[in-house]
Design an enzyme around this catalytic site. Structure first.
Site, PDB file in Angstrom:
ATOM      1  N   ARG A   1       5.514   0.168  -6.019  1.00  0.00           N
ATOM      2  CA  ARG A   1       5.457  -0.685  -4.839  1.00  0.00           C
ATOM      3  C   ARG A   1       4.480  -1.854  -4.998  1.00  0.00           C
ATOM      4  O   ARG A   1       4.450  -2.740  -4.169  1.00  0.00           O
ATOM      5  CB  ARG A   1       5.069   0.142  -3.603  1.00  0.00           C
ATOM      6  CG  ARG A   1       6.097   1.188  -3.261  1.00  0.00           C
ATOM      7  CD  ARG A   1       5.692   1.973  -2.052  1.00  0.00           C
ATOM      8  NE  ARG A   1       5.750   1.184  -0.842  1.00  0.00           N
ATOM      9  CZ  ARG A   1       6.838   1.003  -0.112  1.00  0.00           C
ATOM     10  NH1 ARG A   1       7.971   1.542  -0.494  1.00  0.00           N
ATOM     11  NH2 ARG A   1       6.804   0.286   0.986  1.00  0.00           N
TER      12      ARG A   1
ATOM     13  N   TRP B   1      -2.883  -2.821  -1.574  1.00  0.00           N
ATOM     14  CA  TRP B   1      -2.424  -4.186  -1.870  1.00  0.00           C
ATOM     15  C   TRP B   1      -3.249  -5.075  -0.949  1.00  0.00           C
ATOM     16  O   TRP B   1      -3.101  -5.021   0.278  1.00  0.00           O
ATOM     17  CB  TRP B   1      -0.931  -4.270  -1.565  1.00  0.00           C
ATOM     18  CG  TRP B   1      -0.355  -5.636  -1.612  1.00  0.00           C
ATOM     19  CD1 TRP B   1      -0.007  -6.424  -0.560  1.00  0.00           C
ATOM     20  CD2 TRP B   1      -0.029  -6.381  -2.785  1.00  0.00           C
ATOM     21  NE1 TRP B   1       0.497  -7.604  -1.009  1.00  0.00           N
ATOM     22  CE2 TRP B   1       0.497  -7.610  -2.357  1.00  0.00           C
ATOM     23  CE3 TRP B   1      -0.153  -6.127  -4.157  1.00  0.00           C
ATOM     24  CZ2 TRP B   1       0.916  -8.585  -3.254  1.00  0.00           C
ATOM     25  CZ3 TRP B   1       0.268  -7.105  -5.046  1.00  0.00           C
ATOM     26  CH2 TRP B   1       0.799  -8.301  -4.590  1.00  0.00           C
TER      27      TRP B   1
ATOM     28  N   CYS C   1       0.808  -1.222   0.000  1.00  0.00           N
ATOM     29  CA  CYS C   1       0.000   0.000   0.000  1.00  0.00           C
ATOM     30  C   CYS C   1       0.843   1.275   0.000  1.00  0.00           C
ATOM     31  O   CYS C   1       1.968   1.291   0.477  1.00  0.00           O
ATOM     32  CB  CYS C   1      -0.892   0.023   1.229  1.00  0.00           C
ATOM     33  SG  CYS C   1      -1.837  -1.473   1.453  1.00  0.00           S
TER      34      CYS C   1
ATOM     35  N   GLU D   1      30.605 -14.500 -12.942  1.00  0.00           N
ATOM     36  CA  GLU D   1      29.847 -13.500 -13.714  1.00  0.00           C
ATOM     37  C   GLU D   1      30.652 -12.234 -13.957  1.00  0.00           C
ATOM     38  O   GLU D   1      30.668 -11.715 -15.067  1.00  0.00           O
ATOM     39  CB  GLU D   1      28.581 -13.081 -12.934  1.00  0.00           C
ATOM     40  CG  GLU D   1      27.378 -13.965 -13.117  1.00  0.00           C
ATOM     41  CD  GLU D   1      26.197 -13.486 -12.297  1.00  0.00           C
ATOM     42  OE1 GLU D   1      25.108 -13.389 -12.844  1.00  0.00           O
ATOM     43  OE2 GLU D   1      26.366 -13.203 -11.080  1.00  0.00           O
TER      44      GLU D   1
ATOM     45  N   ASN E   1      -1.972   2.158   5.783  1.00  0.00           N
ATOM     46  CA  ASN E   1      -0.999   1.114   5.434  1.00  0.00           C
ATOM     47  C   ASN E   1      -0.747   0.306   6.690  1.00  0.00           C
ATOM     48  O   ASN E   1      -0.585   0.879   7.760  1.00  0.00           O
ATOM     49  CB  ASN E   1       0.336   1.722   4.999  1.00  0.00           C
ATOM     50  CG  ASN E   1       0.261   2.334   3.628  1.00  0.00           C
ATOM     51  OD1 ASN E   1      -0.775   2.290   2.982  1.00  0.00           O
ATOM     52  ND2 ASN E   1       1.364   2.907   3.193  1.00  0.00           N
ATOM     53  N   GLY E   2      -0.630  -1.008   6.540  1.00  0.00           N
ATOM     54  CA  GLY E   2      -0.348  -1.841   7.706  1.00  0.00           C
ATOM     55  C   GLY E   2      -1.514  -2.785   7.978  1.00  0.00           C
ATOM     56  O   GLY E   2      -2.397  -2.963   7.126  1.00  0.00           O
TER      57      GLY E   2
ATOM     58  N   LYS F   1      28.771 -15.348  -8.560  1.00  0.00           N
ATOM     59  CA  LYS F   1      29.165 -13.927  -8.586  1.00  0.00           C
ATOM     60  C   LYS F   1      30.568 -13.776  -9.170  1.00  0.00           C
ATOM     61  O   LYS F   1      30.821 -12.920  -9.998  1.00  0.00           O
ATOM     62  CB  LYS F   1      29.164 -13.303  -7.178  1.00  0.00           C
ATOM     63  CG  LYS F   1      27.858 -13.000  -6.535  1.00  0.00           C
ATOM     64  CD  LYS F   1      27.084 -11.854  -7.115  1.00  0.00           C
ATOM     65  CE  LYS F   1      26.211 -12.276  -8.250  1.00  0.00           C
ATOM     66  NZ  LYS F   1      24.961 -12.867  -8.050  1.00  0.00           N
TER      67      LYS F   1
ATOM     68  N   HIS G   1      35.024 -37.101  -3.993  1.00  0.00           N
ATOM     69  CA  HIS G   1      34.468 -37.786  -5.162  1.00  0.00           C
ATOM     70  C   HIS G   1      34.827 -37.065  -6.458  1.00  0.00           C
ATOM     71  O   HIS G   1      34.128 -37.225  -7.457  1.00  0.00           O
ATOM     72  CB  HIS G   1      32.951 -37.912  -5.010  1.00  0.00           C
ATOM     73  CG  HIS G   1      32.558 -38.720  -3.815  1.00  0.00           C
ATOM     74  ND1 HIS G   1      32.823 -40.058  -3.701  1.00  0.00           N
ATOM     75  CD2 HIS G   1      31.975 -38.361  -2.643  1.00  0.00           C
ATOM     76  CE1 HIS G   1      32.396 -40.514  -2.532  1.00  0.00           C
ATOM     77  NE2 HIS G   1      31.880 -39.483  -1.858  1.00  0.00           N
TER      78      HIS G   1
ATOM     79  N   GLU H   1      26.275 -19.389  -4.808  1.00  0.00           N
ATOM     80  CA  GLU H   1      26.046 -17.976  -5.137  1.00  0.00           C
ATOM     81  C   GLU H   1      27.373 -17.224  -5.194  1.00  0.00           C
ATOM     82  O   GLU H   1      27.587 -16.387  -6.082  1.00  0.00           O
ATOM     83  CB  GLU H   1      25.078 -17.356  -4.112  1.00  0.00           C
ATOM     84  CG  GLU H   1      24.778 -15.878  -4.271  1.00  0.00           C
ATOM     85  CD  GLU H   1      24.259 -15.470  -5.647  1.00  0.00           C
ATOM     86  OE1 GLU H   1      23.887 -16.336  -6.452  1.00  0.00           O
ATOM     87  OE2 GLU H   1      24.269 -14.258  -5.940  1.00  0.00           O
TER      88      GLU H   1
ATOM     89  N   LYS I   1      20.558  -8.619 -17.785  1.00  0.00           N
ATOM     90  CA  LYS I   1      19.895  -8.514 -16.483  1.00  0.00           C
ATOM     91  C   LYS I   1      18.669  -9.413 -16.430  1.00  0.00           C
ATOM     92  O   LYS I   1      18.417 -10.083 -15.445  1.00  0.00           O
ATOM     93  CB  LYS I   1      19.513  -7.050 -16.229  1.00  0.00           C
ATOM     94  CG  LYS I   1      18.847  -6.813 -14.879  1.00  0.00           C
ATOM     95  CD  LYS I   1      19.838  -6.963 -13.759  1.00  0.00           C
ATOM     96  CE  LYS I   1      19.222  -6.965 -12.398  1.00  0.00           C
ATOM     97  NZ  LYS I   1      20.023  -7.733 -11.427  1.00  0.00           N
TER      98      LYS I   1
HETATM   99  C1  G6P Z   1      20.029 -13.431 -15.418  1.00  0.00           C
HETATM  100  C2  G6P Z   1      20.693 -12.416 -14.500  1.00  0.00           C
HETATM  101  C3  G6P Z   1      20.882 -13.008 -13.107  1.00  0.00           C
HETATM  102  C4  G6P Z   1      19.562 -13.498 -12.550  1.00  0.00           C
HETATM  103  C5  G6P Z   1      18.890 -14.484 -13.533  1.00  0.00           C
HETATM  104  C6  G6P Z   1      17.457 -14.785 -13.111  1.00  0.00           C
HETATM  105  O1  G6P Z   1      20.905 -14.488 -15.624  1.00  0.00           O
HETATM  106  O2  G6P Z   1      21.935 -12.030 -15.034  1.00  0.00           O
HETATM  107  O3  G6P Z   1      21.408 -12.024 -12.233  1.00  0.00           O
HETATM  108  O4  G6P Z   1      19.769 -14.133 -11.322  1.00  0.00           O
HETATM  109  O5  G6P Z   1      18.805 -13.916 -14.833  1.00  0.00           O
HETATM  110  O6  G6P Z   1      16.725 -13.609 -13.189  1.00  0.00           O
HETATM  111  P1  G6P Z   1      15.378 -13.339 -12.407  1.00  0.00           P
HETATM  112  O7  G6P Z   1      14.964 -11.966 -12.841  1.00  0.00           O
HETATM  113  O8  G6P Z   1      14.405 -14.403 -12.873  1.00  0.00           O
HETATM  114  O9  G6P Z   1      15.668 -13.446 -10.957  1.00  0.00           O
END
Ligand code: G6P
Length: 615
Positions: A27, A77, A2, A494, A102-103, A491, A510, A487, A610
């Site tokens: 939002r 919302w 909201c 990438e 809101n809330g 990173k 293994h 993760e 992205k």
């Molecule tokens: C692309 C981006 C990643 C992201 C992935 C999934 O590979 O480079 O950073 O984690 O897509 O994207 P999503 O928007 O579905 O989280």
């Protein structure tokens, strides 16, 4: 979630209210409405389901235009009651009081029963309407509107940010907050309220931030604020540095760096209005969440990239804590492998963008395989394709994430998943009130803990130098930390283009042990959990093969340092939920600084996008 905007001005306020609602669209919401006090001191209200443009259309089509100098508006919302015109705010009591909220008011059922006995009629299914009636009733024994609001807030349990108008006090609005943010905007044309400064940026850059429990009286030329205890207080006027409509790097060199440092605030925003002092508000997943969560028997999570790694963490949490079977799978695999989907499955998609083609297709495939399943989308993007295809949506509220390598979207997804597992666990009687409070307390501590971890940046900068001549890195962890290792590896590859792999530490023997030599650094995550001793043995296995090692540990893990091994205490005494989130931070910083030294295009790494909206 909201949004609120309102004000007292020297001209017609309706355009400003609409502009504010449009600015709050990001939002997420499902209906909107506004109310203005006309010249004759009567309320003039419009509400519409769907986008703010539907409300604009509604206003344009009216023969009697909604005009006046005082008004409040809202994007809703749905939590209590479905999205509908009747449930949309503002709510009115007896043409005397109007409220936007809101809330969540947790004791609204008891208040409603009392008010019904006093003859109040309810037009909506919301928890908000009781506030309007309570103020109308309190006005009868009060000299001022603010006095009546001060009386009423004492009876409210839960969280609120409120904008209040009364036809009996036509020169003012009252604003008050507890657990939901509310700012006051100050300009030469008038004074305003909003749940977020973004809503008012076209009108003013001067803001007063209300503190918890403050009640403010807003008039054209004067703002008076009382604190929680009823004392008159002076809150400072602060000049906002935010530029309307512009997402910039601010003091940072890269968006990724900025987004790493924004995580404490992003998590605060994810939690805002979704928790009370000691519990998770299930309806923040949508008004149907209670019913859906109660009846599910298993969970299937599907996602890509970083979002998939968040899903792997959640699988450990969900089975361990909420005691419900959970499987997590890569969307591009799931969509094609003709999986079996049992009835009563909650199908959860995780996606920052809400537009990843494979995740969308996996959801569509699942809905085709078994059309009785229920779906939840956890996304950072309101109105995205995935949110539209899902029964329930939970927005992470991380704010725009520009860097291709995801950071704050990941940690806020984890926080959202923790809220989800808590809601599901308590509805299934697998999580009691004490456990729930522990989880909520842990989540509340996260922003502070992340800030402390971010202070280790300088130490991590130095570490980054040792990766410059390396072609490959191994990340190790066990349990949820295996997913955090995944993760960390993602990173690093990438943005620094160094090959990186993550392994569950128990699997070393293994295969990956064969790769280990002095040119292959190994990064391990060592929380103080029940697998610590086993992890320590795994570290010995690596060390005896001559690798250079970095261990990020919990202070209490007391990993013994050896030659060519650096042990970095990250934090101490963390729980199952907070630990993976905190250990993510040094790994993000490490990748960032390695990439910085290698001079890569950090925010737009080669060959990556992205949002991958094609297969
Ligand atoms: C692309 C981006 C990643 C992201 C992935 C999934 O590979 O480079 O950073 O984690 O897509 O994207 P999503 O928007 O579905 O989280």
């Amino acid at each position: 979630m909201c949004g609120i905007v309102g004000g007292v001005t020297n001209s017609n306020i309706t355009p400003l209210l609409l502009e504010g609602l449009n600015r709050l669209e990001y939002r997420g919401y499902d209906s909107s409405g506004l109310i203005v006090l006309s010249e004759k001191n009567t309320f003039n209200r419009a509400r519409s389901v769907g986008k703010v443009k539907n409300l604009e259309k509604n206003l344009n089509e009216r023969s009697n235009k909604i005009k006046g100098n005082i008004g409040i508006a809202h994007t809703r919302w749905a939590t209590h009651g479905k999205p509908s015109n009747l449930n949309a705010h503002p709510h009115i009591s007896k043409n005397s009081v109007s409220v936007v909220h809101n809330g969540i008011i947790e004791n609204y059922v008891a208040l409603k029963n009392d008010q019904k006995k006093l003859g109040y009629e309810f037009k909506s299914e919301t928890d908000t309407e009781v506030i309007a009636h309570a103020i109308d009733y309190a006005i009868k024994s009060s000299k001022t509107l603010i006095e009546s609001v001060q009386k009423v807030v004492k009876s409210l349990e839960g969280s609120y940010g409120l904008g209040i108008m009364s036809s009996k006090f036509p020169d003012q609005i009252i604003a008050t907050r507890k657990g939901s943010p509310l700012v006051l905007g100050v300009s030469s044309n008038g004074n305003y309220i909003a749940s977020d400064q973004m809503a008012l940026l076209s009108e003013t850059k001067k803001f007063i931030f209300l503190e918890e429990g403050d009640v403010a009286e807003i008039k054209l030329d004067k703002i008076t604020i009382f604190d929680l205890d009823g004392n008159l207080v002076d809150r400072p006027v602060i000049k906002s540095m935010i530029k309307a409509g512009q997402v910039d790097k601010g003091i940072y060199d890269h968006f990724m760096q900025k987004e790493i440092f924004e995580q404490p605030q992003a998590i605060r925003d994810t939690l805002e209005s979704r928790i009370t002092n000691d519990s998770v508000i299930t309806s923040s997943f949508g008004y149907k969440a209670d019913e859906i969560f109660k009846n599910i028997k298993q969970i299937q999570i599907v996602a890509c990239g970083t979002s998939y790694n968040a899903g792997i963490v959640a699988k450990y949490w969900i089975e361990d804590i909420a005691k419900i079977p959970c499987n997590t799978e890569i969307a591009s695999e799931y969509r094609y492998r003709r999986p079996i989907l049992l009835d009563d499955t909650l199908f959860v998609t995780l996606s920052q963008s809400g537009e990843t083609a494979d995740t969308i297709e996996a959801l569509k495939a699942a809905q085709k395989i078994n059309n009785s399943i229920k779906s939840l989308c956890i996304s950072n993007t309101p109105e995205s394709s995935l949110t539209r295809l899902s029964d329930l949506t939970f927005l992470t509220h991380a704010g725009p994430e520009i860097g291709v390598a995801s950071t704050k979207a990941f940690t806020t997804q984890l926080v959202s998943l923790a809220l989800m597992l808590c809601s599901i666990g308590k509805l299934r009687n697998k999580i009691d009130r004490t456990q729930e409070k522990e989880i909520v307390d842990g989540l509340k501590k996260l922003p502070g803990l992340i800030n402390e971890t971010l202070h280790q940046e300088n130490q991590i900068k130095i570490l980054a130098n040792s990766f410059l001549d390396k072609n490959s890195t191994l990340f190790l962890g066990r349990g949820t930390m295996h997913a955090i290792a995944m993760e960390g590896a993602l990173k690093l590859k990438e943005i620094s283009y160094i090959h990186a792999e993550a392994y569950p530490a128990g699997e070393l023997k293994h295969g990956p042990l064969a790769l280990i030599d002095k040119n292959m650094p190994v990064i391990a995550i060592a929380p103080n959990d029940e697998l610590l001793e086993k992890l320590k043995s795994n570290l010995q296995e690596v060390k005896s093969r001559g690798s250079k090692m970095i261990v990020f540990e919990d202070e209490n893990s007391k990993v013994q340092s050896m030659d060519s091994m650096q042990v970095i205490p990250v934090t101490s005494n963390l729980g199952r939920i907070t630990a993976p989130i905190i250990f993510t931070i040094p790994l993000q910083l490490l990748s960032y600084h390695v990439a910085l030294l290698k001079n890569t295009d950090i925010d737009k790494p080669r060959n990556l996008a992205k949002s991958v909206t094609v297969e």
